[in-house]
Design a protein around this motif. Structure first.
Motif, mmCIF file in Angstrom:
data_model
loop_
_atom_site.group_PDB
_atom_site.id
_atom_site.type_symbol
_atom_site.label_atom_id
_atom_site.label_comp_id
_atom_site.label_asym_id
_atom_site.label_seq_id
_atom_site.Cartn_x
_atom_site.Cartn_y
_atom_site.Cartn_z
ATOM 1 N N MET A 79 25.615 -13.586 38.081
ATOM 2 C CA MET A 79 26.255 -12.492 38.682
ATOM 3 C C MET A 79 27.347 -11.477 38.145
ATOM 4 O O MET A 79 28.103 -12.699 37.406
ATOM 5 C CB MET A 79 26.707 -13.362 40.236
ATOM 6 C CG MET A 79 28.015 -13.923 40.154
ATOM 7 S SD MET A 79 28.462 -14.631 41.772
ATOM 8 C CE MET A 79 28.552 -16.342 40.960
ATOM 9 N N ARG A 80 27.848 -10.889 38.561
ATOM 10 C CA ARG A 80 29.200 -10.229 37.664
ATOM 11 C C ARG A 80 30.571 -10.251 38.698
ATOM 12 O O ARG A 80 29.624 -9.860 40.147
ATOM 13 C CB ARG A 80 28.418 -8.481 37.390
ATOM 14 C CG ARG A 80 27.130 -8.569 36.968
ATOM 15 C CD ARG A 80 26.704 -7.506 36.581
ATOM 16 N NE ARG A 80 27.246 -6.167 35.511
ATOM 17 C CZ ARG A 80 27.037 -5.766 34.878
ATOM 18 N NH1 ARG A 80 25.967 -4.969 35.252
ATOM 19 N NH2 ARG A 80 27.432 -4.516 34.530
ATOM 20 N N THR A 92 33.600 -8.396 38.788
ATOM 21 C CA THR A 92 34.337 -6.797 38.307
ATOM 22 C C THR A 92 35.776 -6.714 39.565
ATOM 23 O O THR A 92 35.721 -7.415 40.277
ATOM 24 C CB THR A 92 33.463 -5.672 38.569
ATOM 25 O OG1 THR A 92 33.640 -5.354 40.092
ATOM 26 C CG2 THR A 92 32.316 -5.690 38.174
ATOM 27 N N HIS A 121 33.966 -4.812 34.415
ATOM 28 C CA HIS A 121 33.923 -6.958 34.492
ATOM 29 C C HIS A 121 35.316 -7.909 33.666
ATOM 30 O O HIS A 121 35.994 -7.868 32.726
ATOM 31 C CB HIS A 121 33.050 -6.752 33.285
ATOM 32 C CG HIS A 121 31.825 -5.991 33.628
ATOM 33 N ND1 HIS A 121 31.630 -4.895 33.208
ATOM 34 C CD2 HIS A 121 30.611 -5.928 34.821
ATOM 35 C CE1 HIS A 121 30.350 -4.373 34.357
ATOM 36 N NE2 HIS A 121 29.890 -4.806 34.606
ATOM 37 N N THR A 159 30.134 -6.655 48.432
ATOM 38 C CA THR A 159 28.909 -6.908 47.600
ATOM 39 C C THR A 159 28.237 -6.030 46.965
ATOM 40 O O THR A 159 28.058 -5.678 48.123
ATOM 41 C CB THR A 159 28.342 -8.744 48.028
ATOM 42 O OG1 THR A 159 29.622 -9.341 48.332
ATOM 43 C CG2 THR A 159 27.498 -9.451 47.582
ATOM 44 N N GLN A 162 24.379 -5.312 46.016
ATOM 45 C CA GLN A 162 22.968 -5.616 45.394
ATOM 46 C C GLN A 162 22.079 -3.865 45.408
ATOM 47 O O GLN A 162 22.229 -3.533 46.177
ATOM 48 C CB GLN A 162 22.244 -6.095 46.565
ATOM 49 C CG GLN A 162 22.862 -7.722 47.017
ATOM 50 C CD GLN A 162 21.716 -8.039 47.136
ATOM 51 O OE1 GLN A 162 21.917 -8.060 48.573
ATOM 52 N NE2 GLN A 162 21.544 -9.827 47.265
ATOM 53 N N TYR A 172 18.797 -5.125 39.371
ATOM 54 C CA TYR A 172 20.130 -5.483 38.812
ATOM 55 C C TYR A 172 21.003 -6.244 39.223
ATOM 56 O O TYR A 172 20.659 -6.458 40.927
ATOM 57 C CB TYR A 172 21.160 -3.946 39.220
ATOM 58 C CG TYR A 172 22.774 -3.341 38.461
ATOM 59 C CD1 TYR A 172 22.277 -2.871 38.061
ATOM 60 C CD2 TYR A 172 23.601 -3.882 39.650
ATOM 61 C CE1 TYR A 172 24.124 -2.855 36.478
ATOM 62 C CE2 TYR A 172 25.057 -3.593 39.137
ATOM 63 C CZ TYR A 172 24.927 -3.279 37.996
ATOM 64 O OH TYR A 172 26.871 -2.606 37.107
ATOM 65 N N GLU A 173 21.743 -7.055 38.685
ATOM 66 C CA GLU A 173 22.139 -8.765 39.431
ATOM 67 C C GLU A 173 23.280 -7.961 40.503
ATOM 68 O O GLU A 173 23.876 -7.450 40.001
ATOM 69 C CB GLU A 173 22.847 -8.946 38.123
ATOM 70 C CG GLU A 173 23.894 -8.985 37.339
ATOM 71 C CD GLU A 173 23.954 -9.723 36.377
ATOM 72 O OE1 GLU A 173 23.990 -11.107 36.372
ATOM 73 O OE2 GLU A 173 24.798 -9.179 35.446
ATOM 74 N N THR A 174 23.442 -9.177 41.619
ATOM 75 C CA THR A 174 24.554 -8.805 42.551
ATOM 76 C C THR A 174 25.686 -8.714 41.768
ATOM 77 O O THR A 174 26.089 -9.639 40.543
ATOM 78 C CB THR A 174 24.401 -10.213 43.251
ATOM 79 O OG1 THR A 174 23.504 -10.154 44.199
ATOM 80 C CG2 THR A 174 25.795 -10.263 44.112
ATOM 81 N N GLU A 175 27.087 -7.877 42.078
ATOM 82 C CA GLU A 175 28.304 -7.853 41.621
ATOM 83 C C GLU A 175 29.134 -8.058 42.900
ATOM 84 O O GLU A 175 28.357 -7.247 44.156
ATOM 85 C CB GLU A 175 28.086 -6.090 41.334
ATOM 86 C CG GLU A 175 29.239 -6.082 40.317
ATOM 87 C CD GLU A 175 29.369 -5.023 40.319
ATOM 88 O OE1 GLU A 175 30.998 -3.901 40.608
ATOM 89 O OE2 GLU A 175 29.096 -4.283 39.661
ATOM 90 N N TYR A 176 29.853 -8.734 43.062
ATOM 91 C CA TYR A 176 30.705 -9.401 43.348
ATOM 92 C C TYR A 176 32.000 -7.852 42.830
ATOM 93 O O TYR A 176 33.108 -8.932 41.699
ATOM 94 C CB TYR A 176 31.226 -10.743 43.656
ATOM 95 C CG TYR A 176 30.118 -11.476 44.011
ATOM 96 C CD1 TYR A 176 30.078 -11.115 45.437
ATOM 97 C CD2 TYR A 176 28.791 -11.529 42.977
ATOM 98 C CE1 TYR A 176 29.149 -12.415 46.243
ATOM 99 C CE2 TYR A 176 28.408 -12.777 43.817
ATOM 100 C CZ TYR A 176 27.867 -12.364 44.976
ATOM 101 O OH TYR A 176 27.398 -13.046 45.341
ATOM 102 N N MET A 177 32.985 -7.725 43.553
ATOM 103 C CA MET A 177 33.741 -6.567 43.062
ATOM 104 C C MET A 177 35.288 -7.128 44.241
ATOM 105 O O MET A 177 34.960 -6.558 45.115
ATOM 106 C CB MET A 177 33.704 -4.936 43.088
ATOM 107 C CG MET A 177 34.623 -4.525 42.842
ATOM 108 S SD MET A 177 34.260 -2.314 42.954
ATOM 109 C CE MET A 177 34.496 -2.344 44.755
#
Length: 158
Positions: free
Chosen positions: A1-2, A4, A38, A71, A73, A77-82
Motif C-alpha cells: 500500500m502507498r 501519500t 509519497h 482511498t 483502488q 496499481y496498489e491501493t493508495e491512502y492519500m
C-alpha cells in the motif's frame, strides 16, 4: 500500500494546480492535480505535506487543514491512502516543477479540466466545507466504478 499527501493551495478563489505532463509512465499523465507525493520512511503526514509542497512549488506552508482521507483502488496499481489538505497561508515564490506545469486555476473552472472523475467529489466536499471525510474511489482504467463517502456508496448520486 502507498501513503501519500495531496494539497490544494488556495489564493484569490483559485487553486494551485499541477498539470502532469513531464514524467514518463505517470498514472496522472495529462491530468490536473494538487501538489504532494509519497511519504518517506519515518515521516508523519504533516512532514510529508510540507516537504512535498516545498519540493514541488518552492512555497512554505504556514498553516493547513487536514480535510480527509482518500482511498484509491485501481486495476494494476496498489491501493493508495492519500491525506488531503488545503492551505491558504503560505509564503515564497513559485519554482518550476519537474513533474509538470504549476498554474493558478479558478475554482469554478476546475471541473472543466482533465481531472480524475472522483476528484470532482472531493472538490465538491471542499467547496461545501464538509467536515473531515473518508472517501474511497475505485477505478478500472480512467472509469470510476465505486465511490464510497463515509461508508455510503454514492456513485449513483454524483
Amino acid at each position: 500500500m502507498r501513503l501519500t499527501t495531496l494539497c490544494y493551495i488556495e489564493k484569490d478563489d483559485s487553486y494551485l494546480m499541477l498539470h502532469r505532463v513531464k514524467k514518463k509512465n505517470d498514472i496522472n499523465q495529462d491530468k490536473w492535480i494538487g501538489v504532494g507525493g509519497h511519504f518517506e520512511e519515518g515521516e508523519s503526514p504533516e512532514e510529508c505535506l510540507l516537504r512535498e509542497v516545498w519540493e514541488e512549488t518552492g512555497l512554505r506552508l504556514n498553516s493547513w487543514r487536514f480535510r480527509g482521507i482518500v482511498t484509491f483502488q485501481c486495476d494494476d496499481y496498489e491501493t493508495e491512502y492519500m491525506c488531503l489538505y488545503t492551505s491558504s497561508d503560505f509564503e515564497g515564490e513559485l519554482i518550476e516543477c519537474d513533474e509538470g506545469i504549476l498554474e493558478w486555476v479558478k475554482k469554478s473552472a476546475v471541473d472543466q479540466l482533465p481531472i480524475w472523475e472522483g476528484d470532482k467529489v472531493f472538490f465538491r466536499l471542499l467547496r461545501e466545507e464538509a467536515p473531515f471525510f473518508s472517501l474511497k474511489l475505485c477505478y478500472k482504467g480512467d472509469r470510476l466504478t465505486e465511490c464510497v463517502l463515509d461508508g455510503q456508496n454514492i456513485l449513483g448520486s454524483i
